[in-house]
Design an enzyme around this catalytic site. Structure first.
Site, mmCIF file in Angstrom:
data_model
loop_
_atom_site.group_PDB
_atom_site.id
_atom_site.type_symbol
_atom_site.label_atom_id
_atom_site.label_comp_id
_atom_site.label_asym_id
_atom_site.label_seq_id
_atom_site.Cartn_x
_atom_site.Cartn_y
_atom_site.Cartn_z
ATOM 1 C CD GLU A 187 2.073 9.263 1.612
ATOM 2 O OE1 GLU A 187 0.937 9.428 1.140
ATOM 3 O OE2 GLU A 187 2.432 8.235 2.190
ATOM 4 C CD GLU A 225 2.117 7.887 6.575
ATOM 5 O OE1 GLU A 225 1.309 7.200 5.904
ATOM 6 O OE2 GLU A 225 2.131 9.124 6.558
HETATM 7 C C1 BGP Z 1 -0.527 7.616 3.480
HETATM 8 C C2 BGP Z 1 -0.841 8.927 4.172
HETATM 9 C C3 BGP Z 1 -1.557 8.807 5.460
HETATM 10 C C4 BGP Z 1 -2.460 7.617 5.536
HETATM 11 C C5 BGP Z 1 -1.977 6.361 4.928
HETATM 12 C C6 BGP Z 1 -3.010 5.266 4.770
HETATM 13 O O1 BGP Z 1 -0.584 7.818 2.111
HETATM 14 O O2 BGP Z 1 0.324 9.681 4.396
HETATM 15 O O3 BGP Z 1 -2.143 10.034 5.745
HETATM 16 O O4 BGP Z 1 -3.719 7.753 5.917
HETATM 17 O O5 BGP Z 1 -1.420 6.584 3.674
HETATM 18 O O6 BGP Z 1 -3.883 5.599 3.741
HETATM 19 P P1 BGP Z 1 -5.454 5.495 3.884
HETATM 20 O O7 BGP Z 1 -5.802 6.364 5.030
HETATM 21 O O8 BGP Z 1 -6.019 6.016 2.603
HETATM 22 O O9 BGP Z 1 -5.750 4.074 4.105
#
Ligand code: BGP
Length: 484
Positions: free
Chosen positions: A167, A378
């Protein structure tokens, strides 16, 4: 007529990242990463858990892999903690650190689960931040190459799919959360794009290494992607959405697939004195490392409207509380676009727009433009889950979210999009990047709170059993009423 089921070789799985799941942050020779410091300094103040124990996957990995196998996983996407393998960033390898990843990869392979490795997920060794400021300095590119080459050589016979840097687009927006940035530099927005330029070169080097060293290897970046809709049909808003797409999405995709900076986005950054400094040879290096596929992290779409030059620049906001409506602001790029809430979409409690149609729109759009296979690495719903007295977690909201997004993927596939697989976030509950452990994403519940790590016991959620059926029927269960 298209079939209801997904192809035989579709990679069903889920994802995690090292610092968010492993814990054992200072065990067996591992030293701090910048996330240990960021989580301790910034988030502990808000009452959020640190990365010290996280979900204690380091000690539960066998149990976790067994649960993945039980769900029917064909793949598992995880990241390697650079500071576990090279505690000082470079130099001597930590034998116990690399052994952990060998044990994990062996365990996955022995259970028929394809390991998908992410080389870097926000957790630069702290030693490199102390030595030269981390990603702010070009030296990091050489050090990343040293680390990446070592890891790729270690796992080249067992790992086919590699993702490089997680990301970059999100790192630019939330740079102080994803990188350690000294207080006095935090108002220098050009550095966000400079860091990203260094990452582009590190990414290209990793692509070249996989191409050289891994027979049949496939490599790509894992992009955080949100398609942009115009707030209204007014031409000015439509133009603003195009501007936002260019700077938020095409700026990264054009690097990965064409080896160039998107022209419109770069022209805007130059006008605003935000463009990265490019040295001779940089673009040749970037162009040499073209991706084979794209790993996509999709949670939400975004929405843009026009703005003029009188507004002040700001980057994406965060909802710290988990109370809807408390997002502390939207990105503004003066005279280019202003992000805003989409009035047509519901949101999570953290104000992330829920938009399954956006998944189909994104997949079709990217595939049409770049024609490369796509892998969802994801996608998921952050929510507070409740453990009932009889030890159950009834997360029907998560089932609903994943079902709708999987149906959207299937629709995109029926329109010809080449999909490698689906790895939602996350396999087990883990530490959120900015909201502690109370905001959960997992198919497997981890019994801990922000205050109390307890034993980190694993509990199968309703979504676990539902996803198991989806995988067993190759997606046919998506069309049935849920009976979990
Ligand atoms: C993405 C990342 C993850 C993750 C997810 C959810 O941006 O790659 O590492 O955690 O988002 O985000 P958050 O944990 O802030 O809810």
């Amino acid at each position: 007529m298209s079939s209801l089921i997904f192809p035989e070789n579709f990679l069903w799985g889920a994802s995690t990242s090292a610092y968010q799941v492993e814990g054992a942050a200072h065990e067996d020779g591992k030293k701090s990463s910048q996330q240990d410091v960021i989580n301790k300094e910034n988030y502990a103040k808000k009452g959020f858990a640190t990365a010290e124990i996280a979900s204690d996957h380091y000690h539960h990995y066998k149990e976790d892999v067994a649960l993945m196998k039980e769900m029917g996983f064909k793949a598992y996407r995880f990241s390697i903690a650079w500071s576990r393998v090279f505690p000082d960033g470079t130099g001597e390898v930590n034998p116990k650190g690399i052994q952990f990843y060998h044990n994990l990869v062996d365990e996955l392979c022995n259970n028929g689960i394809e390991p998908i490795i992410t080389l870097y997920h926000y957790d630069l060794p702290w030693a490199l931040v102390e030595r030269y400021g981390g990603w702010l300095d070009r030296q990091v590119i050489k050090d990343f190459a040293y680390y990446a080459e070592y890891i790729i050589k270690e796992f080249k016979d067992q790992v086919k799919y590699w993702t490089t840097i997680n990301e970059q687009s999100v790192i630019v927006q939330y740079w102080t959360q994803k990188c350690y940035i000294p207080e006095e530099l935090r108002n220098q927005d050009q550095l966000r794009y400079q860091i990203n330029h260094h990452m582009n070169m590190a990414h290209a080097i990793a692509c070249n290494l996989v191409h050289e060293l891994v027979e049949g290897g496939m490599v790509g970046s894992a992009i955080g992607y949100a398609p942009v809709y115009p707030l209204t049909g007014k031409p000015e808003d439509v133009m603003a959405a195009q501007n936002a797409h260019d700077l938020e999405n095409a700026y990264y995709l054009d690097i990965y697939f064409k080896g160039i900076y998107n022209k419109a986005a770069f022209a805007y950054l130059e006008k605003e004195k935000l463009a990265p400094i490019i040295e001779p040879g940089d673009m040749e290096l970037i162009k040499s490392g073209i991706s084979d596929f794209l790993a996509l992290n999709y949670y939400n779409s975004s929405c843009a409207m026009a703005c003029d030059s009188s507004v002040e620049r700001r980057f994406a906001g965060v909802n710290w509380s988990g109370v809807k409506g408390q997002m502390d602001g939207y990105e503004i790029q003066p005279d280019f676009y202003q992000m805003c809430r989409n009035p047509y979409l519901n949101t999570t409690d953290w104000d992330w727009a829920i938009d399954p149609t956006g998944m189909e729109y994104m997949l079709r759009d990217i595939y049409t433009r770049y024609n490369k296979p796509l892998l969802i690495t994801e996608n998921g719903l952050g929510a507070v889950d409740y453990l009932t007295e009889d030890g159950k977690v009834h997360d029907s909201y998560r089932i609903d979210y994943i079902r709708k997004h999987l149906l959207a993927i299937k629709r995109a596939m029926d329109f010809g999009v080449e999909m490698i697989g689906y790895c939602p976030w996350s396999a087990v509950d883990l530490l959120s990047t900015s909201n502690g452990v109370n905001k959960r994403y997992g198919l497997i519940y981890v019994d801990r709170t922000d205050d109390d790590p307890k034993e980190c016991c694993r509990i199968r959620k309703d979504s676990f059993y539902w996803y198991q059926k989806v995988i067993a029927t190759r997606g046919e269960h998506l069309y049935e009423e849920d009976d979990c």
